[in-house]
Design an enzyme around this catalytic site. Sequence first.
Site, PDB file in Angstrom:
ATOM      1  N   CYS A   1      -6.582   9.499  20.396  1.00 15.69           N
ATOM      2  CA  CYS A   1      -7.196   9.978  19.152  1.00 15.69           C
ATOM      3  C   CYS A   1      -6.483  11.177  18.547  1.00 15.69           C
ATOM      4  O   CYS A   1      -6.734  11.528  17.396  1.00 15.69           O
ATOM      5  CB  CYS A   1      -8.665  10.336  19.385  1.00 15.69           C
ATOM      6  SG  CYS A   1      -9.687   8.928  19.852  1.00 15.69           S
TER       7      CYS A   1
ATOM      8  N   HIS B   1     -13.052   6.286  11.791  1.00 16.72           N
ATOM      9  CA  HIS B   1     -12.145   6.836  12.805  1.00 16.72           C
ATOM     10  C   HIS B   1     -11.051   5.817  13.138  1.00 16.72           C
ATOM     11  O   HIS B   1     -11.172   5.060  14.099  1.00 16.72           O
ATOM     12  CB  HIS B   1     -12.966   7.191  14.041  1.00 16.72           C
ATOM     13  CG  HIS B   1     -12.214   7.864  15.143  1.00 16.72           C
ATOM     14  ND1 HIS B   1     -10.927   8.349  15.013  1.00 16.72           N
ATOM     15  CD2 HIS B   1     -12.587   8.141  16.429  1.00 16.72           C
ATOM     16  CE1 HIS B   1     -10.551   8.886  16.157  1.00 16.72           C
ATOM     17  NE2 HIS B   1     -11.529   8.773  17.032  1.00 16.72           N
TER      18      HIS B   1
END
Length: 375
Positions: free
Chosen positions: A90, A327
């Site tokens: 991430c 995301h």
Amino acid sequence: MSDLPVVVAARRTPIGTRSRAFAQVRAEQLAGPVLRATLADAGSATGRPLDVADVVLGNCMGPGGNPARVAALAAGLGVGVPGVTVDRQCGSGLAAVLDAVTAIRAGDDRPRLAGGVESASTAPTRSVDGVPYDRAPFAPAGWPDPDMVEAAEDLARADAITRERQDAHAARSHARARAARDAGRFDAEIVPVGGVLADDSVGRAEPLLPRLRPLFPGGTLTAGTATRISDGAAAVAVVPHRLRGGAAGLVVRGHAVVGCDPALPGIGAAPAVLAALDAAEVRTGDVAAVEIVEAFAAQSLAVLGRLGLADDDPRVCADGGALALGHPWGASGAVAMVRLFSRLVRAGAPAGTLGVAAASVGGGMGVAAVVEVVR
């Protein structure tokens, strides 16, 4: 700061929930238009065409084959422009930007395009001995390696973060994103792809938050306080100061990558931010804008608490964060940099204004950067 590289342009695609807006759009088809637009913006800002030395893109679950190089070719940058793909999960998009900055500071002072891309919709199915799996291990056998949703629930429990606080945080993210969208604050940073002009999920979850059931029995996490898996791309242009011309931009004053307990990976952004602030020799109170990748409301709140920031600090994700926008794993850290560019450079913040971008990373890591406006 006359010797520091400068981010002079920043763009992103709309962010689409997996299997919706960009269901059939491959990673290079997302990243290519963004790279082209970012390079064009950089040329206009600096007053000269830029000879790109490399394309550095974060990516987590793509098809392999070096998506950065494939995207560079898809962008029409020419066969002489190489590419390298970064996987820090991430934090990949932000790590890619920092790699580009570091390369220029190390002496190869040619411009670079950097960012991230993720097409969760078209990601291949992976398997071991014919058995499909969702993700590779983040830690070796014998170490904690929780699913990220479970890890967020564990963090909420460990920090006593209530369902009500999480719902309020997610609702605030949606409300801020909706206000930013309606005011046109996303317009200048977005590159339309395939006819898609805007993020597809802003405001959708907000009315449902109080009615959603917990994801685990007796838990506090819900689908509304966990961000949606998404598709998207983002990129910035990083140039040596000698090529900046009169362009306004962001210089990276300090940055850090840290490790933390893999059992609670959501806290990684906090020690990374503190280390980056130390490297920049500034404090949290000196910062005007903060962008932390909101993978989960509980994770964001835990990070804010460790940084001594209030749940509703107006500096943090002022135009909404990943809970509202989505995301796209490998791109999200780069989206944070694009958002800082819009909030500080495009919005006219004076020279010397500071911002922070950060992400927590699966497996127990964090990455952060402190940037400063130059004009």
